[in-house]
Design a protein around this motif. Structure first.
Motif, PDB file in Angstrom:
ATOM      1  N   MET A   1     146.806  26.257 -18.968  1.00 39.03           N
ATOM      2  CA  MET A   1     146.188  27.526 -18.620  1.00 39.03           C
ATOM      3  C   MET A   1     144.957  27.252 -17.768  1.00 39.03           C
ATOM      4  O   MET A   1     143.990  26.646 -18.235  1.00 39.03           O
ATOM      5  CB  MET A   1     145.809  28.310 -19.870  1.00 39.03           C
ATOM      6  CG  MET A   1     146.973  28.532 -20.831  1.00 39.03           C
ATOM      7  SD  MET A   1     146.532  29.594 -22.230  1.00 39.03           S
ATOM      8  CE  MET A   1     145.318  28.553 -23.038  1.00 39.03           C
ATOM      9  N   ASN A   2     144.992  27.699 -16.528  1.00 36.45           N
ATOM     10  CA  ASN A   2     143.888  27.535 -15.598  1.00 36.45           C
ATOM     11  C   ASN A   2     143.326  28.893 -15.203  1.00 36.45           C
ATOM     12  O   ASN A   2     143.972  29.923 -15.376  1.00 36.45           O
ATOM     13  CB  ASN A   2     144.345  26.785 -14.345  1.00 36.45           C
ATOM     14  CG  ASN A   2     144.847  25.392 -14.634  1.00 36.45           C
ATOM     15  OD1 ASN A   2     144.353  24.707 -15.529  1.00 36.45           O
ATOM     16  ND2 ASN A   2     145.833  24.945 -13.864  1.00 36.45           N
ATOM     17  N   SER A   3     142.132  28.875 -14.651  1.00 37.62           N
ATOM     18  CA  SER A   3     141.473  30.101 -14.193  1.00 37.62           C
ATOM     19  C   SER A   3     141.503  31.174 -15.267  1.00 37.62           C
ATOM     20  O   SER A   3     141.849  32.333 -15.023  1.00 37.62           O
ATOM     21  CB  SER A   3     142.140  30.613 -12.912  1.00 37.62           C
ATOM     22  OG  SER A   3     142.080  29.643 -11.887  1.00 37.62           O
ATOM     23  N   LEU A   4     141.129  30.795 -16.459  1.00 38.14           N
ATOM     24  CA  LEU A   4     141.206  31.707 -17.593  1.00 38.14           C
ATOM     25  C   LEU A   4     140.278  32.906 -17.423  1.00 38.14           C
ATOM     26  O   LEU A   4     139.184  32.793 -16.866  1.00 38.14           O
ATOM     27  CB  LEU A   4     140.878  30.969 -18.879  1.00 38.14           C
ATOM     28  CG  LEU A   4     142.021  30.090 -19.401  1.00 38.14           C
ATOM     29  CD1 LEU A   4     141.501  29.074 -20.403  1.00 38.14           C
ATOM     30  CD2 LEU A   4     143.104  30.955 -20.029  1.00 38.14           C
ATOM     31  N   LYS A   5     140.750  34.035 -17.926  1.00 41.69           N
ATOM     32  CA  LYS A   5     140.026  35.290 -17.860  1.00 41.69           C
ATOM     33  C   LYS A   5     139.786  35.816 -19.269  1.00 41.69           C
ATOM     34  O   LYS A   5     140.538  35.492 -20.183  1.00 41.69           O
ATOM     35  CB  LYS A   5     140.832  36.326 -17.067  1.00 41.69           C
ATOM     36  CG  LYS A   5     141.223  35.889 -15.673  1.00 41.69           C
ATOM     37  CD  LYS A   5     142.134  36.921 -15.022  1.00 41.69           C
ATOM     38  CE  LYS A   5     142.543  36.487 -13.632  1.00 41.69           C
ATOM     39  NZ  LYS A   5     143.431  37.488 -12.989  1.00 41.69           N
ATOM     40  N   PRO A   6     138.773  36.640 -19.455  1.00 44.04           N
ATOM     41  CA  PRO A   6     138.538  37.208 -20.785  1.00 44.04           C
ATOM     42  C   PRO A   6     139.758  37.920 -21.355  1.00 44.04           C
ATOM     43  O   PRO A   6     139.978  37.875 -22.574  1.00 44.04           O
ATOM     44  CB  PRO A   6     137.380  38.188 -20.547  1.00 44.04           C
ATOM     45  CG  PRO A   6     136.628  37.576 -19.419  1.00 44.04           C
ATOM     46  CD  PRO A   6     137.687  36.986 -18.519  1.00 44.04           C
ATOM     47  N   GLU A   7     140.561  38.540 -20.508  1.00 46.43           N
ATOM     48  CA  GLU A   7     141.752  39.232 -20.980  1.00 46.43           C
ATOM     49  C   GLU A   7     142.847  38.289 -21.471  1.00 46.43           C
ATOM     50  O   GLU A   7     143.849  38.742 -22.029  1.00 46.43           O
ATOM     51  CB  GLU A   7     142.314  40.175 -19.906  1.00 46.43           C
ATOM     52  CG  GLU A   7     142.471  39.524 -18.545  1.00 46.43           C
ATOM     53  CD  GLU A   7     141.305  39.814 -17.619  1.00 46.43           C
ATOM     54  OE1 GLU A   7     141.546  40.189 -16.456  1.00 46.43           O
ATOM     55  OE2 GLU A   7     140.143  39.673 -18.066  1.00 46.43           O
ATOM     56  N   ASP A   8     142.678  36.987 -21.275  1.00 46.98           N
ATOM     57  CA  ASP A   8     143.598  36.004 -21.835  1.00 46.98           C
ATOM     58  C   ASP A   8     143.301  35.707 -23.299  1.00 46.98           C
ATOM     59  O   ASP A   8     144.073  35.000 -23.951  1.00 46.98           O
ATOM     60  CB  ASP A   8     143.547  34.696 -21.043  1.00 46.98           C
ATOM     61  CG  ASP A   8     144.039  34.849 -19.620  1.00 46.98           C
ATOM     62  OD1 ASP A   8     145.055  35.540 -19.402  1.00 46.98           O
ATOM     63  OD2 ASP A   8     143.406  34.265 -18.716  1.00 46.98           O
ATOM     64  N   THR A   9     142.205  36.211 -23.804  1.00 48.94           N
ATOM     65  CA  THR A   9     141.833  35.983 -25.192  1.00 48.94           C
ATOM     66  C   THR A   9     142.911  36.533 -26.121  1.00 48.94           C
ATOM     67  O   THR A   9     143.266  37.706 -26.047  1.00 48.94           O
ATOM     68  CB  THR A   9     140.489  36.642 -25.503  1.00 48.94           C
ATOM     69  OG1 THR A   9     139.465  36.011 -24.732  1.00 48.94           O
ATOM     70  CG2 THR A   9     140.147  36.518 -26.978  1.00 48.94           C
ATOM     71  N   ALA A  10     143.435  35.678 -26.993  1.00 56.13           N
ATOM     72  CA  ALA A  10     144.516  36.068 -27.892  1.00 56.13           C
ATOM     73  C   ALA A  10     144.871  34.899 -28.794  1.00 56.13           C
ATOM     74  O   ALA A  10     144.435  33.766 -28.579  1.00 56.13           O
ATOM     75  CB  ALA A  10     145.757  36.489 -27.098  1.00 56.13           C
ATOM     76  N   MET A  11     145.678  35.195 -29.806  1.00 54.26           N
ATOM     77  CA  MET A  11     146.338  34.155 -30.562  1.00 54.26           C
ATOM     78  C   MET A  11     147.615  33.798 -29.807  1.00 54.26           C
ATOM     79  O   MET A  11     148.414  34.687 -29.487  1.00 54.26           O
ATOM     80  CB  MET A  11     146.655  34.630 -31.973  1.00 54.26           C
ATOM     81  CG  MET A  11     147.278  33.570 -32.869  1.00 54.26           C
ATOM     82  SD  MET A  11     146.107  32.290 -33.386  1.00 54.26           S
ATOM     83  CE  MET A  11     145.142  33.202 -34.602  1.00 54.26           C
ATOM     84  N   TYR A  12     147.813  32.525 -29.548  1.00 51.62           N
ATOM     85  CA  TYR A  12     148.973  32.069 -28.796  1.00 51.62           C
ATOM     86  C   TYR A  12     149.978  31.405 -29.733  1.00 51.62           C
ATOM     87  O   TYR A  12     149.618  30.556 -30.548  1.00 51.62           O
ATOM     88  CB  TYR A  12     148.560  31.091 -27.702  1.00 51.62           C
ATOM     89  CG  TYR A  12     147.955  31.774 -26.500  1.00 51.62           C
ATOM     90  CD1 TYR A  12     148.656  31.869 -25.300  1.00 51.62           C
ATOM     91  CD2 TYR A  12     146.687  32.345 -26.573  1.00 51.62           C
ATOM     92  CE1 TYR A  12     148.116  32.513 -24.201  1.00 51.62           C
ATOM     93  CE2 TYR A  12     146.136  33.000 -25.481  1.00 51.62           C
ATOM     94  CZ  TYR A  12     146.848  33.074 -24.296  1.00 51.62           C
ATOM     95  OH  TYR A  12     146.303  33.716 -23.201  1.00 51.62           O
ATOM     96  N   TYR A  13     151.250  31.785 -29.573  1.00 51.82           N
ATOM     97  CA  TYR A  13     152.324  31.286 -30.411  1.00 51.82           C
ATOM     98  C   TYR A  13     153.405  30.630 -29.556  1.00 51.82           C
ATOM     99  O   TYR A  13     153.733  31.125 -28.477  1.00 51.82           O
ATOM    100  CB  TYR A  13     152.989  32.419 -31.189  1.00 51.82           C
ATOM    101  CG  TYR A  13     152.064  33.213 -32.074  1.00 51.82           C
ATOM    102  CD1 TYR A  13     151.917  32.878 -33.414  1.00 51.82           C
ATOM    103  CD2 TYR A  13     151.360  34.301 -31.578  1.00 51.82           C
ATOM    104  CE1 TYR A  13     151.080  33.612 -34.236  1.00 51.82           C
ATOM    105  CE2 TYR A  13     150.519  35.041 -32.389  1.00 51.82           C
ATOM    106  CZ  TYR A  13     150.385  34.694 -33.721  1.00 51.82           C
ATOM    107  OH  TYR A  13     149.553  35.432 -34.535  1.00 51.82           O
ATOM    108  N   CYS A  14     153.987  29.551 -30.043  1.00 54.41           N
ATOM    109  CA  CYS A  14     155.186  29.023 -29.414  1.00 54.41           C
ATOM    110  C   CYS A  14     156.400  29.439 -30.235  1.00 54.41           C
ATOM    111  O   CYS A  14     156.302  29.721 -31.437  1.00 54.41           O
ATOM    112  CB  CYS A  14     155.131  27.503 -29.233  1.00 54.41           C
ATOM    113  SG  CYS A  14     155.067  26.534 -30.756  1.00 54.41           S
ATOM    114  N   ALA A  15     157.556  29.498 -29.575  1.00 49.63           N
ATOM    115  CA  ALA A  15     158.771  29.966 -30.214  1.00 49.63           C
ATOM    116  C   ALA A  15     159.972  29.245 -29.630  1.00 49.63           C
ATOM    117  O   ALA A  15     159.924  28.730 -28.508  1.00 49.63           O
ATOM    118  CB  ALA A  15     158.922  31.476 -30.024  1.00 49.63           C
ATOM    119  N   ALA A  16     161.069  29.216 -30.392  1.00 48.03           N
ATOM    120  CA  ALA A  16     162.308  28.586 -29.953  1.00 48.03           C
ATOM    121  C   ALA A  16     163.486  29.487 -30.269  1.00 48.03           C
ATOM    122  O   ALA A  16     163.519  30.135 -31.322  1.00 48.03           O
ATOM    123  CB  ALA A  16     162.487  27.226 -30.619  1.00 48.03           C
ATOM    124  N   GLY A  17     164.471  29.525 -29.378  1.00 50.35           N
ATOM    125  CA  GLY A  17     165.660  30.328 -29.571  1.00 50.35           C
ATOM    126  C   GLY A  17     166.814  29.826 -28.731  1.00 50.35           C
ATOM    127  O   GLY A  17     166.697  28.812 -28.042  1.00 50.35           O
TER     128      GLY A  17
END
Length: 122
Positions: free
Chosen positions: A83-99
């Protein structure tokens, strides 16, 4: 059966970078797609990026195109989100997933990690 463990989150200033990792444990032979999702307080979970693991084809949400990159290291059984050039709106809990099918819709995924927090200050 399949466990996903995220790491690499933290607090950064706007314009900074973070690299998230997702370690994969168990049998993922039928999980040919992996993805990253995020959820900010009071908002719905949003698909960020996915990757079709046999080929490496990717998709991104419009909000992160050109800034985020999803990659995989099959030998290390690890998924990444640069993640580059991060913005305040990128603030979140990030999850990975598989399917077994690639999608930015959460219902397409069978397995989920516990999440890692990303906070971007202005």
């Amino acid at each position: 059966q399949v466990q996903l463990v995220e790491s690499g989150g933290g607090s950064v200033q706007a314009g900074g970078s973070l690299r998230l990792s997702c370690a994969v444990f168990g049998d993922t032979a039928s999980s040919r797609c992996m993805g990253w999702f995020r959820q900010a307080p009071g908002k719905d979970r949003e698909g960020v990026a996915d990757i079709y693991t046999p080929i490496g084809g990717t998709h991104y949400a419009d909000s992160v195109k050109g800034r985020f990159t999803i990659t995989q290291d099959n030998a290390k059984r690890t998924l990444f989100l640069q993640m580059n050039s991060l913005k305040p709106e990128d603030t979140a809990m990030y999850y990975c997933a598989a399917g077994d099918v690639c999608s930015l819709r959460e219902y397409e995924y069978n397995y989920w990690g516990q999440g890692t927090q990303v906070t971007v200050s202005s």
